[in-house]
Design a protein around this motif. Structure first.
Motif, short mmCIF file in Angstrom:
data_model
loop_
_atom_site.label_atom_id
_atom_site.label_comp_id
_atom_site.label_asym_id
_atom_site.label_seq_id
_atom_site.Cartn_x
_atom_site.Cartn_y
_atom_site.Cartn_z
N MET A 1 -6.93 43.51 -35.16
CA MET A 1 -8.26 42.65 -35.47
C MET A 1 -9.54 42.99 -34.94
SD MET A 1 -8.45 39.53 -37.31
CE MET A 1 -6.94 39.13 -37.40
N GLU A 2 -10.37 43.31 -36.02
CA GLU A 2 -11.91 43.88 -35.80
C GLU A 2 -12.69 42.79 -35.15
OE1 GLU A 2 -14.20 46.82 -38.44
OE2 GLU A 2 -14.76 44.50 -38.98
N GLN A 3 -13.54 43.37 -34.18
CA GLN A 3 -14.31 42.44 -33.32
C GLN A 3 -15.87 43.02 -33.54
OE1 GLN A 3 -13.16 42.63 -29.18
NE2 GLN A 3 -12.20 40.51 -29.68
N THR A 4 -16.76 42.17 -33.42
CA THR A 4 -18.13 42.47 -33.28
C THR A 4 -18.80 41.54 -32.39
OG1 THR A 4 -20.16 43.16 -34.99
CG2 THR A 4 -18.84 40.94 -35.21
N LEU A 5 -20.05 42.14 -31.81
CA LEU A 5 -20.94 41.29 -31.12
C LEU A 5 -21.92 40.74 -31.96
CD1 LEU A 5 -21.73 40.77 -27.78
CD2 LEU A 5 -23.65 42.35 -28.33
N VAL A 6 -22.47 39.47 -31.73
CA VAL A 6 -23.50 38.89 -32.19
C VAL A 6 -24.43 38.25 -30.94
CG1 VAL A 6 -24.21 36.75 -33.56
CG2 VAL A 6 -22.36 38.07 -34.39
N ILE A 7 -25.62 38.39 -31.20
CA ILE A 7 -26.58 37.78 -30.24
C ILE A 7 -27.44 36.90 -30.81
CG2 ILE A 7 -28.44 38.04 -28.57
CD1 ILE A 7 -27.12 40.89 -27.85
N ILE A 8 -27.50 35.51 -30.53
CA ILE A 8 -28.36 34.43 -30.97
C ILE A 8 -29.63 34.70 -30.16
CG2 ILE A 8 -29.07 32.33 -31.76
CD1 ILE A 8 -25.69 31.91 -32.24
N LYS A 9 -30.73 35.03 -30.70
CA LYS A 9 -31.92 35.57 -30.00
C LYS A 9 -32.56 34.31 -29.57
CE LYS A 9 -32.42 39.92 -32.05
NZ LYS A 9 -33.24 40.80 -33.08
N PRO A 10 -33.65 34.37 -28.83
CA PRO A 10 -34.31 33.30 -28.27
C PRO A 10 -34.92 32.37 -29.02
CG PRO A 10 -34.79 35.13 -26.79
CD PRO A 10 -34.06 35.73 -28.06
N ASP A 11 -35.56 32.71 -30.15
CA ASP A 11 -36.22 31.81 -31.16
C ASP A 11 -34.80 31.19 -31.67
OD1 ASP A 11 -35.35 34.57 -32.24
OD2 ASP A 11 -36.42 33.89 -34.15
N GLY A 12 -33.97 31.71 -31.96
CA GLY A 12 -32.73 30.99 -32.59
C GLY A 12 -32.20 29.68 -31.70
N VAL A 13 -32.20 30.01 -30.34
CA VAL A 13 -31.78 29.04 -29.43
C VAL A 13 -32.88 27.97 -29.25
CG1 VAL A 13 -31.24 28.57 -26.99
CG2 VAL A 13 -30.33 30.68 -27.99
N LYS A 14 -34.23 28.49 -29.13
CA LYS A 14 -35.29 27.51 -28.97
C LYS A 14 -35.31 26.34 -30.24
CE LYS A 14 -38.23 30.11 -26.20
NZ LYS A 14 -39.26 31.11 -25.75
N ARG A 15 -35.11 27.17 -31.55
CA ARG A 15 -35.04 26.21 -32.58
C ARG A 15 -33.58 25.47 -32.84
NH1 ARG A 15 -36.79 30.58 -36.78
NH2 ARG A 15 -36.75 28.93 -38.16
N LYS A 16 -32.96 25.45 -32.09
CA LYS A 16 -31.60 24.90 -31.93
C LYS A 16 -30.85 25.09 -33.42
CE LYS A 16 -33.40 20.98 -29.39
NZ LYS A 16 -33.39 21.63 -28.20
N LEU A 17 -30.70 26.51 -33.60
CA LEU A 17 -30.05 26.83 -34.85
C LEU A 17 -28.72 27.62 -34.36
CD1 LEU A 17 -32.89 28.91 -36.46
CD2 LEU A 17 -31.99 26.96 -37.22
N VAL A 18 -28.21 27.31 -33.16
CA VAL A 18 -26.89 27.96 -32.72
C VAL A 18 -25.96 27.27 -33.47
CG1 VAL A 18 -25.21 28.12 -30.70
CG2 VAL A 18 -27.87 28.37 -30.42
N GLY A 19 -25.75 25.81 -33.44
CA GLY A 19 -24.76 25.29 -34.13
C GLY A 19 -24.67 25.64 -35.68
N GLU A 20 -25.70 25.66 -36.29
CA GLU A 20 -25.76 26.24 -37.81
C GLU A 20 -25.14 27.42 -38.02
OE1 GLU A 20 -26.66 26.83 -41.72
OE2 GLU A 20 -26.57 24.99 -40.70
N ILE A 21 -25.70 28.51 -37.12
CA ILE A 21 -25.20 29.85 -37.18
C ILE A 21 -23.83 29.86 -36.95
CG2 ILE A 21 -25.45 32.14 -36.16
CD1 ILE A 21 -28.31 31.29 -35.77
#
Length: 133
Positions: A1-21
């Protein structure tokens, strides 16, 4: 199974987009293998973004990436690297298609909400960098 790293950056966290992403990835049947929330150290930021050190925006980007918490994810799935890259859109969010994460939420070339590995080799290196337990 292939893996990848994703980073939700500071603006994504501050704008509360984590759940949407996260929801976008889950809807594509990707498996969330690892997740952690942490502030990126200057040392890790410099290592991760060494390929853009020569550009004028480097110091501003270091300040931004170390300014507050980020969310680190390891996603698994079939062709997950290619699929995630398509979902996040162009690095410069002004060129990203609407409907992509960067096209919908990004501000500029580095305050673009999200990072994702661009190759299997990068994914291995980046996962080890941020999940070195």
């Amino acid at each position: 199974m292939e893996q990848t790293l994703v980073i939700i950056k500071p603006d994504g966290v501050k704008r509360k987009l984590v759940g949407e992403i996260l929801q976008r990835f889950e809807r594509k049947q990707m498996t969330l293998a690892k997740l952690k929330v942490a502030k990126m150290s200057r040392e890790l930021a410099e290592e991760h973004y060494a390929h853009v050190k020569q550009f004028d925006f480097f110091e501003e980007m270091m300040t931004y990436m170390t300014s507050s918490e980020v969310v680190y994810l390891v996603l698994e799935g079939t062709e997950v690297i290619k699929t995630v890259r398509k979902m996040i859109g162009a690095t410069n969010c002004l060129q990203a298609e609407p409907g992509t994460i960067r096209g919908d939420y990004g501000a500029n070339s580095y305050q673009n909400v999200i990072h994702a590995s661009d190759s299997p080799e990068a994914a291995l290196t980046e996962i080890k960098r941020f999940f070195n337990e």
